[in-house]
Scaffold this active site. Structure first.
Site, PDB file in Angstrom:
ATOM      1  N   ASN A 158      32.379  57.385 -27.550  1.00  0.00           N
ATOM      2  CA  ASN A 158      32.593  56.602 -26.284  1.00  0.00           C
ATOM      3  C   ASN A 158      31.459  56.500 -25.477  1.00  0.00           C
ATOM      4  O   ASN A 158      30.537  57.193 -25.606  1.00  0.00           O
ATOM      5  CB  ASN A 158      33.878  57.469 -25.533  1.00  0.00           C
ATOM      6  N   HIS A 160      30.250  56.288 -21.429  1.00  0.00           N
ATOM      7  CA  HIS A 160      30.941  56.443 -20.017  1.00  0.00           C
ATOM      8  C   HIS A 160      29.752  55.981 -18.917  1.00  0.00           C
ATOM      9  O   HIS A 160      28.477  56.367 -19.123  1.00  0.00           O
ATOM     10  CB  HIS A 160      31.281  57.965 -19.844  1.00  0.00           C
TER      11      HIS A 160
HETATM   12  C1  GRF Z   1      30.942  49.938 -19.562  1.00  0.00           C
HETATM   13  O1  GRF Z   1      30.429  50.142 -18.161  1.00  0.00           O
HETATM   14  C2  GRF Z   1      31.313  51.115 -20.256  1.00  0.00           C
HETATM   15  O2  GRF Z   1      30.374  52.285 -19.931  1.00  0.00           O
HETATM   16  C3  GRF Z   1      32.898  51.473 -19.776  1.00  0.00           C
HETATM   17  O3  GRF Z   1      33.469  50.230 -19.633  1.00  0.00           O
HETATM   18  C4  GRF Z   1      32.199  49.113 -19.529  1.00  0.00           C
HETATM   19  C5  GRF Z   1      32.544  48.045 -20.645  1.00  0.00           C
HETATM   20  O4  GRF Z   1      31.549  47.075 -20.424  1.00  0.00           O
HETATM   21  N1  GRF Z   1      33.550  52.294 -20.538  1.00  0.00           N
HETATM   22  P1  GRF Z   1      31.718  46.087 -21.354  1.00  0.00           P
HETATM   23  O5  GRF Z   1      33.292  45.482 -21.691  1.00  0.00           O
HETATM   24  O6  GRF Z   1      30.931  46.524 -22.684  1.00  0.00           O
HETATM   25  O7  GRF Z   1      30.879  44.820 -20.936  1.00  0.00           O
END
Ligand code: GRF
Length: 268
Positions: A158, A160
């Site tokens: 994941n 974060h």
């Molecule tokens: C990112 O900031 C990620 O860290 C978080 O959700 C956001 C997803 O952005 N878990 P994207 O859909 O990849 O543009």
């Protein structure tokens, strides 16, 4: 593995800018991998279009309606046969031990219904690594145990939007900014039974200064995410990630254990 390419499954909920970074990195050979599916919990996730443009198979598991449906007519028949409530409840660590059992039961059962569907939809596409790229659902032990079949190496990653263990939860950049932090960042980690608590694979940090707003903090962070995630995935593809259990003296004659990631040299 597909030849020497790591097969990557991706789950998203939103715009998919991380998905795009992973697609581009596979294309350019920065990741020795190939995306074999993109799944989403919402049908209008913009990232699905990015996948289709790149001829990657997609599917949707509509969590919202599955959960609503289970709420309206909870039935044991809907819950997967191999789901064990006691086991899932004792393993999960998103909720405090004093959480009302009725709530926990509903949460774990309804998620297991959705997760069984998710596992089914993933089945036609064998994968080596499952990457969560803005997937806004907590995965429960039911799902995690069915993906992590090799006990020695987890295979769900994941990203974060904060420097864990600070600011777990859904709005890492917002929480970092509102707290008045002078440094923000992002973290890639393996998924365990808690919320954003799994072993850390990589982190990147950026400075937050007086001119920054939540929006500029988010932009700075995302830019780093697009570099960090492909790098971590490539370490996995190269077989360079190992997990080890560390024991530390925790005072009072007690010790505490934590599983951490070691990045080893190529071929080690
Ligand atoms: C990112 O900031 C990620 O860290 C978080 O959700 C956001 C997803 O952005 N878990 P994207 O859909 O990849 O543009």
């Amino acid at each position: 593995m597909m030849g020497n390419l790591t097969r990557i499954g991706v789950l998203i909920s939103g715009g998919g800018s991380n998905l795009q970074a992973i697609i581009d990195s596979c294309e350019k050979g920065i990741i020795d991998g190939q995306i074999v599916f993109v799944g989403s919990d919402v049908s209008d996730a913009a990232g699905l279009k990015r996948a289709r443009t790149n001829r990657i198979p997609t599917f949707v598991v509509d969590y919202k309606s599955i959960i609503q449906n289970y709420k309206n007519t909870p039935s044991r028949k809907m819950v997967p046969r191999d789901f064990n409530l006691q086991e899932a409840a004792s393993k999960q660590s998103f909720f405090k031990p004093d959480t009302e059992f009725k709530f926990l039961k509903f949460f774990l059962e309804s998620r297991a219904v959705a997760e069984a569907d998710l596992l089914d939809r993933m089945k036609p596409y064998p994968y080596d690594l499952l990457v969560l790229a803005g997937f806004m659902r907590n995965l429960t032990p039911y799902f995690i145990d069915r993906v992590n079949t090799n006990r020695s190496l987890p295979r769900i990653m994941n990203i974060h939007p904060a420097l864990l263990p600070a600011f777990p939860g859904i709005d890492g950049y917002g929480d970092t900014f509102r707290y008045g932090c002078k440094v923000g960042g992002c973290t890639v980690h393996f998924v365990d039974y808690g919320e954003d608590t799994g072993p850390i694979i990589g982190q990147r940090a950026f400075e937050i200064n007086e001119d920054d707003t939540i929006e500029t903090v988010r932009q700075k962070g995302l830019k780093l995410e697009w570099e960090l995630y492909p790098e971590c995935i490539q370490l996995y593809a190269q077989g360079r990630l190992k997990t080890v259990k560390m024991s530390f003296a925790a005072g009072g004659g007690k010790s505490s254990d934590r599983t951490v990631v070691r990045v080893v040299r190529k071929g080690q």
